[in-house]
Scaffold this active site. Structure first.
Site, short mmCIF file in Angstrom:
data_model
loop_
_atom_site.label_atom_id
_atom_site.label_comp_id
_atom_site.label_asym_id
_atom_site.label_seq_id
_atom_site.Cartn_x
_atom_site.Cartn_y
_atom_site.Cartn_z
N CYS A 13 81.28 36.03 22.70
CA CYS A 13 80.46 34.81 22.64
C CYS A 13 80.48 34.14 21.26
CB CYS A 13 79.02 35.13 23.05
SG CYS A 13 78.89 35.74 24.73
N CYS A 39 71.77 39.27 25.78
CA CYS A 39 71.73 39.64 27.21
C CYS A 39 71.65 41.14 27.45
CB CYS A 39 72.88 39.01 27.96
SG CYS A 39 74.45 39.88 27.80
#
Ligand code: FSX
Ligand code: SF4
Length: 269
Positions: free
Chosen positions: A243, A253
């Site tokens: 990411c 997450c």
């Protein structure tokens, strides 16, 4: 894997799906490795005795109910749960199969199987902690598997978890190994490093806007300082990128509090 399967009494695997987006299964199917098993297909065809998976099994209906009943009677299985457990309306928001013409709720199915499983593995944050499925007003009262069943679970956190994390956990269990976990039930081997501590952008200038490569994204809401996973070193999509490497702040997450109530991305002032 092969050694585990050379053992005729190796446990079988049952994978159930509750309230989620199926991204955990998609992530698992993206598994790629230079060494055996090299793909999810490899794992499914030659490495594990997967009795049931809602997307991958050809079986449905009473056939599934029979397979599940036999597995519960034999007791030698690992239960993988993907997705949270809806508990409102007596659990009737989610019914994975029927028995004798009567729908079985996901809540009842998970409770029954978790009670008999050798180990319960939660794949993804929804099963592990509630995750996105339990966020917001949560009208179906989604709970984590641990809360819904009272059983201890091994939590392969992430939304979704990396395929390597899922396969690593399965391999350990099929080999009969004990997995050391942190206070959130996550395997320590996979989740002990803080993203921020191993991020290559620690010394980089702060990004003030999106779309600028090679900057630290803290002012844009990066949750790397409070998130634990090996994404910076392991990377995703067969080691291609991750990411933050792609210019998107870490959204945290793998955290038990994900997604939380604050904005995932911020606009820097
Ligand atoms: Fe949850 Fe799985 Fe996120 Fe989706 O179903 S962990 S919403 S990626 O895929 O459970
Ligand atoms: Fe830390 Fe995120 Fe900045 Fe990386 S990009 S150094 S994880 S705040």
């Amino acid at each position: 894997m092969s050694e585990a399967l050379a053992n005729p009494s190796a446990p079988s695997v049952i994978w159930l799906q509750g309230s989620g987006c199926t991204g955990c299964t998609i992530s698992f199917l993206n598994y790629v490795s230079a060494t055996a098993p090299q793909s999810a297909a490899d794992i499914l065809i030659t490495n594990i005795n997967l009795l049931y998976h809602p997307n991958l099994s050809a079986a449905a209906g009473s056939t599934v109910a029979d397979v599940i009943a036999k597995a519960v009677a034999a007791g030698n299985f690992i239960l993988i749960v993907e997705g949270g457990v809806p508990t409102a309306f007596g659990g009737r928001a989610c019914a994975p199969w029927s028995e004798g013409g009567v729908e079985v709720t996901f809540l009842a199915a998970v409770q029954r199987l978790a009670a008999k499983a050798l180990k319960v593995v939660c794949v993804g944050n929804c099963a592990s902690f509630g995750g996105v499925s339990a966020s917001g007003s949560n009208p179906t009262a989604v709970q984590s598997v641990k809360v819904a069943t009272g059983k201890t679970t091994i939590n392969v956190a992430g939304c979704p978890p990396h395929p390597d994390w899922i396969v690593w956990t399965l391999v350990q269990l099929l080999q009969g190994k004990t997995i050391a976990v942190d206070t959130y039930g996550r395997p320590k081997t996979l989740y002990s490093k803080r993203i921020h501590d191993i991020c290559p952008f620690r010394e980089a200038d702060e990004a003030k806007t999106f779309g600028v490569a090679g900057r630290c994204l803290e002012e844009l809401g990066c949750r790397g300082p409070s998130t634990y996973a090996n994404c910076p070193t392991n990377k995703w999509n067969n080691g291609v990128n991750w990411c933050i490497g792609a210019g998107a702040p870490c959204i945290g997450c793998t955290s038990s509090t994900f997604p939380g109530t604050s904005a995932l991305f911020k606009t820097a002032s």
